[in-house]
Design an enzyme around this catalytic site. Structure first.
Site, PDB file in Angstrom:
ATOM      1  N   GLU A  28      55.913  50.143  30.918  1.00 28.37           N
ATOM      2  CA  GLU A  28      54.977  49.583  31.693  1.00 28.37           C
ATOM      3  C   GLU A  28      54.289  48.694  30.792  1.00 28.37           C
ATOM      4  O   GLU A  28      53.794  49.224  29.481  1.00 28.37           O
ATOM      5  CB  GLU A  28      54.052  50.364  32.298  1.00 28.37           C
ATOM      6  CG  GLU A  28      52.805  49.167  33.063  1.00 28.37           C
ATOM      7  CD  GLU A  28      51.691  49.920  33.830  1.00 28.37           C
ATOM      8  OE1 GLU A  28      51.647  51.293  33.610  1.00 28.37           O
ATOM      9  OE2 GLU A  28      50.969  49.488  34.396  1.00 28.37           O
ATOM     10  N   GLU A  53      49.941  48.779  25.202  1.00 31.90           N
ATOM     11  CA  GLU A  53      48.989  47.897  25.724  1.00 31.90           C
ATOM     12  C   GLU A  53      48.356  47.510  24.366  1.00 31.90           C
ATOM     13  O   GLU A  53      48.335  48.388  23.375  1.00 31.90           O
ATOM     14  CB  GLU A  53      48.033  48.852  26.383  1.00 31.90           C
ATOM     15  CG  GLU A  53      46.606  48.699  26.689  1.00 31.90           C
ATOM     16  CD  GLU A  53      46.585  47.121  27.368  1.00 31.90           C
ATOM     17  OE1 GLU A  53      46.893  47.072  28.675  1.00 31.90           O
ATOM     18  OE2 GLU A  53      45.876  46.221  26.792  1.00 31.90           O
ATOM     19  N   ASP A 103      48.388  38.728  31.458  1.00 28.98           N
ATOM     20  CA  ASP A 103      47.319  37.750  31.173  1.00 28.98           C
ATOM     21  C   ASP A 103      47.982  36.264  31.530  1.00 28.98           C
ATOM     22  O   ASP A 103      49.101  36.114  30.850  1.00 28.98           O
ATOM     23  CB  ASP A 103      46.931  37.740  29.699  1.00 28.98           C
ATOM     24  CG  ASP A 103      46.193  39.000  29.343  1.00 28.98           C
ATOM     25  OD1 ASP A 103      45.516  39.335  30.299  1.00 28.98           O
ATOM     26  OD2 ASP A 103      46.099  39.400  28.255  1.00 28.98           O
ATOM     27  N   LYS A 107      46.152  27.674  30.110  1.00 27.38           N
ATOM     28  CA  LYS A 107      46.228  26.516  29.467  1.00 27.38           C
ATOM     29  C   LYS A 107      47.362  25.856  28.805  1.00 27.38           C
ATOM     30  O   LYS A 107      47.968  26.915  28.343  1.00 27.38           O
ATOM     31  CB  LYS A 107      45.176  26.280  28.253  1.00 27.38           C
ATOM     32  CG  LYS A 107      43.668  26.342  28.907  1.00 27.38           C
ATOM     33  CD  LYS A 107      42.791  26.138  27.635  1.00 27.38           C
ATOM     34  CE  LYS A 107      41.176  26.218  28.173  1.00 27.38           C
ATOM     35  NZ  LYS A 107      40.514  27.079  27.250  1.00 27.38           N
ATOM     36  N   ASP A 139      48.343  37.479  40.468  1.00 32.05           N
ATOM     37  CA  ASP A 139      47.558  36.695  41.449  1.00 32.05           C
ATOM     38  C   ASP A 139      47.733  35.253  41.205  1.00 32.05           C
ATOM     39  O   ASP A 139      47.091  34.203  41.691  1.00 32.05           O
ATOM     40  CB  ASP A 139      46.207  37.222  41.580  1.00 32.05           C
ATOM     41  CG  ASP A 139      45.590  36.996  40.010  1.00 32.05           C
ATOM     42  OD1 ASP A 139      46.163  37.439  39.035  1.00 32.05           O
ATOM     43  OD2 ASP A 139      44.980  36.095  39.900  1.00 32.05           O
TER      44      ASP A 139
HETATM   45  C1  LIG Z   1      45.001  41.219  33.151  1.00 30.81           C
HETATM   46  S1  LIG Z   1      45.069  42.743  32.642  1.00 30.81           S
HETATM   47  C2  LIG Z   1      46.021  43.925  33.722  1.00 30.81           C
HETATM   48  C3  LIG Z   1      45.722  45.465  33.502  1.00 30.81           C
HETATM   49  C4  LIG Z   1      46.480  46.202  34.287  1.00 30.81           C
HETATM   50  N1  LIG Z   1      48.023  45.988  34.456  1.00 30.81           N
HETATM   51  C5  LIG Z   1      45.882  46.113  35.825  1.00 30.81           C
HETATM   52  O1  LIG Z   1      46.783  45.619  36.757  1.00 30.81           O
HETATM   53  O2  LIG Z   1      44.739  46.441  36.100  1.00 30.81           O
HETATM   54  C6  LIG Z   1      46.492  42.594  31.329  1.00 30.81           C
HETATM   55  C7  LIG Z   1      46.557  43.652  30.483  1.00 30.81           C
HETATM   56  O3  LIG Z   1      47.575  43.400  29.393  1.00 30.81           O
HETATM   57  C8  LIG Z   1      47.377  43.570  28.138  1.00 30.81           C
HETATM   58  N2  LIG Z   1      48.330  42.835  27.166  1.00 30.81           N
HETATM   59  C9  LIG Z   1      48.211  41.551  27.159  1.00 30.81           C
HETATM   60  N3  LIG Z   1      49.528  41.120  26.580  1.00 30.81           N
HETATM   61  C10 LIG Z   1      50.026  42.056  26.140  1.00 30.81           C
HETATM   62  C11 LIG Z   1      51.431  42.539  25.313  1.00 30.81           C
HETATM   63  N4  LIG Z   1      52.017  41.389  24.949  1.00 30.81           N
HETATM   64  N5  LIG Z   1      51.532  43.798  25.306  1.00 30.81           N
HETATM   65  C12 LIG Z   1      51.028  44.551  25.848  1.00 30.81           C
HETATM   66  N6  LIG Z   1      49.879  44.581  26.470  1.00 30.81           N
HETATM   67  C13 LIG Z   1      49.464  43.390  26.521  1.00 30.81           C
HETATM   68  C14 LIG Z   1      45.898  43.273  27.976  1.00 30.81           C
HETATM   69  O4  LIG Z   1      45.346  43.931  27.091  1.00 30.81           O
HETATM   70  C15 LIG Z   1      45.389  43.773  29.306  1.00 30.81           C
HETATM   71  O5  LIG Z   1      45.045  45.225  29.311  1.00 30.81           O
END
Ligand SMILES: C[S@@+](CC[C@H](N)C(=O)[O-])C[C@H]1O[C@@H](n2cnc3c(N)ncnc32)[C@H](O)[C@@H]1O
Length: 321
Positions: A28, A53, A103, A107, A139
């Site tokens: 994950e 993460e 994420d 942009k 989303d």
């Molecule tokens: C919008 S949050 C979603 C968190 C969770 N999956 C949820 O649905 O509640 C995106 C998460 O991905 C992590 N993240 C972003 N880029 C990542 C990467 N390249 N590798 C691991 N984690 C990443 C961020 O730190 C953040 O916790």
């Protein structure tokens, strides 16, 4: 439960060494507060779940949750998803990758930061089992379409757009966006072929996209007096696949500590280099603080530091860079 890559003798580790047993391996990426991970682990106790993460605060939250709930089939890695995929997962071993609410980097100029790009899908194909898949829930419609297009460019996946499974709509972000009335998008990318290195028609290399090479040491011993001051060029140093930057120099009892930023493919580290007195002369090299990974990029940063010291009259007597 936490995976410390620097302490693993072998990259990728054997699944059994990481989890204490064999089983279907699931990754994950971006597990956030880990509530989905915990639910998944409980719903499928036979699965072995590796989470990656980048947020330290989130890793801590998830770690506490898994501990509290006595969950034993999850391992957490604090760092980039692609790093975990490359170095912690054996080729052809992953049953599934789950990405919930990545994420979106909306942009245009930030699109290179998106996870689900063509290059990622290609690399992923080397780690998935035959028929293994990636489940995306988001989303963000524009990112969703983008991911579909990027995967299609590879020709390595069969893609089905479906309604999101209920469990994927109970993550922290799913609940947040549900409350805001947003629509959700879900796709399953099933591997149908593996990426071949350019110019090849069959996979000859048993480890395509091999793990990052690690080294034991990166230091040099120099002859001369410890300088009274150390001023290093702030300009980024080009290293294979990235850059290194000397961010700051601090004076300590025995010498100098150089906060150094090293960005390489799939790995970004902030580490300390040291220039200090030792029993064998002046030591210039990697500090053990924070157990950094000694990679080609880190060695290149040490070489740049040693070059700078050469410029102030210090002479290299042993070079282990
Ligand atoms: C919008 S949050 C979603 C968190 C969770 N999956 C949820 O649905 O509640 C995106 C998460 O991905 C992590 N993240 C972003 N880029 C990542 C990467 N390249 N590798 C691991 N984690 C990443 C961020 O730190 C953040 O916790």
């Amino acid at each position: 439960m936490l995976v410390r890559p620097a302490l693993l003798p072998l990259w990728p580790p054997r699944v059994k060494d990481l989890f204490g047993r064999e089983g279907p391996l699931v990754l994950e990426v971006g597990f956030g507060d880990g509530r989905f991970t915990a639910e998944l682990a409980k719903a499928h106790p036979e699965w072995l779940i590796l989470g990656a993460e980048v947020s330290a605060a989130s890793v801590l939250r998830a770690y506490r949750r898994l501990k509290r709930e006595g969950i034993g089939n999850v391992r957490l890695y604090h760092g980039q998803g692609p790093f975990a995929l490359r170095n912690l997962v054996p080729p052809g071993s992953l049953r599934r990758v789950i990405v919930n609410f990545p994420d979106p980097w909306p942009k245009k100029r930030h699109q290179a930061k998106r996870l689900l790009r063509e290059d990622f899908f290609r690399k992923l194909s080397t780690r998935l089992v035959e028929g293994g898949d990636l489940l995306l829930t988001t989303d963000h419609e524009e990112y969703f379409r983008f991911a579909l297009e990027e995967a299609a460019k590879t020709g390595l996946y069969r893609v089905e757009v479906r309604d999101p499974p209920e469990a994927h709509l109970r993550t922290k972000y799913a609940l947040k966006w549900k409350a805001a009335g947003r629509t959700f998008f879900h796709a399953v990318f099933t591997k149908v072929a593996v990426a071949l290195p350019e110019g090849q028609t069959r996979l000859a290399d048993p480890t395509p996209w091999p793990p990052i090479r690690r080294y034991e040491v990166a230091h040099a011993l120099l002859r001369g007096e410890l300088p009274k001051e150390l001023t290093l060029a702030k300009a980024p140093v080009a290293i294979p696949g990235g850059v290194a930057v000397f961010l700051e120099v601090a004076r300590g009892e025995e010498g100098f500590y150089v906060l150094t930023h090293v960005e390489e493919e799939d790995l970004t580290q902030d580490l300390l280099l040291e220039v200090r007195r030792s029993a064998h002369g002046l030591y210039a090299g990697v500090s053990r603080f924070g157990s950094p990974l000694i990679t080609e990029g880190v060695k290149e940063a040490v070489r740049a530091l040693v070059r700078e010291l050469g410029g102030v009259g210090l002479e290299v007597v042993q070079d282990h860079t």
